[in-house]
Design an enzyme around this catalytic site. Sequence first.
Site, PDB file in Angstrom:
ATOM      1  CB  SER A 104      -0.971  -0.034   1.186  1.00 55.11           C
ATOM      2  OG  SER A 104      -1.947   0.979   1.081  1.00 55.11           O
ATOM      3  CB  SER A 105       1.617   3.932   2.460  1.00 49.08           C
ATOM      4  OG  SER A 105       2.513   5.016   2.561  1.00 49.08           O
TER       5      SER A 105
END
Length: 297
Positions: free
Chosen positions: A134-135
């Site tokens: 994700s991030s």
Amino acid sequence: MKVLSTLATLVALGSSQSLSKVNDFSGTPTRLGMYSYVPKNLKTPAPIIVAVHHCQGSAQGYFSESRYAPLADQHGFILIYPNSKSGGGCFDVASDATLKHDGGGDSQTIANMVKYAVEKYGGDANRTYVTGTSSGAMMTNVLLGAYPDVFKAGSIYSGVPDGCFAVPGSTATQDPPGWNNQCANGQLTKTAAQWGDLVRSYYPGYTGPRPRVLVWHGTADSTLRYPNYQETLKQWSNVLGLTTHKDTPNTPQSGYTQTIYGEGTATTAQLVGYSAQGVGHTVPVHQNDDLAFFGIV
């Protein structure tokens, strides 16, 4: 070998494995903390894997979630876990400082930690890899783009193309980091050449080899939506100069479709993608596939 760090309080699930907080490393900026895991059986120079956590996450949490430590013990590689101290626990992938080589943002801090690990732990500068979720997947793409001289390959779990999350006016120390809804929702599309030009613009003048790239994404991702998968593959196919690809269904497991660009296999090709049918945010970490792609096993 002397590891200049102090023991963190985390104990990995069901084992005595633990991270060490690195207290004598200073990066730019200082918003990121750094943790390391250096197995006792290390034979130097050793491969390095940087593993970058997701929003609402931490180095300690991702250490348990990603489950690379038993493999580090088995195969003798160093693990680095950056820890974002920002609100929400996200990494900055929106500012020019982070997107650009030696721009002074989160990406430079992580690259500097790799150099520290080479010097202090006996890491191999020619076998340095990065992965994230994700991030952390977004940061993985950013690191591959801005620091092709540092990272040789990366594995991206449910992320977006390098530069997709840029927010005009965003700064490296902004808290929380900038957020780009258009990119997150899969509404930002470019040609392969346009995406490739973005990558090349972040380290102008660089003419050396580019890292190999492994991309994972679920078709049911409602956070960083599925169109980002194809945009990421378009980007790296252009950067790596690849124009042909082959799809293989139900590989490496049922419901996953493997795409290999150019020549080679799943472990030797320059660009490999996995589309996971019905999988949301995020695709589970496939540790053994990562290590095989990195050439560690």
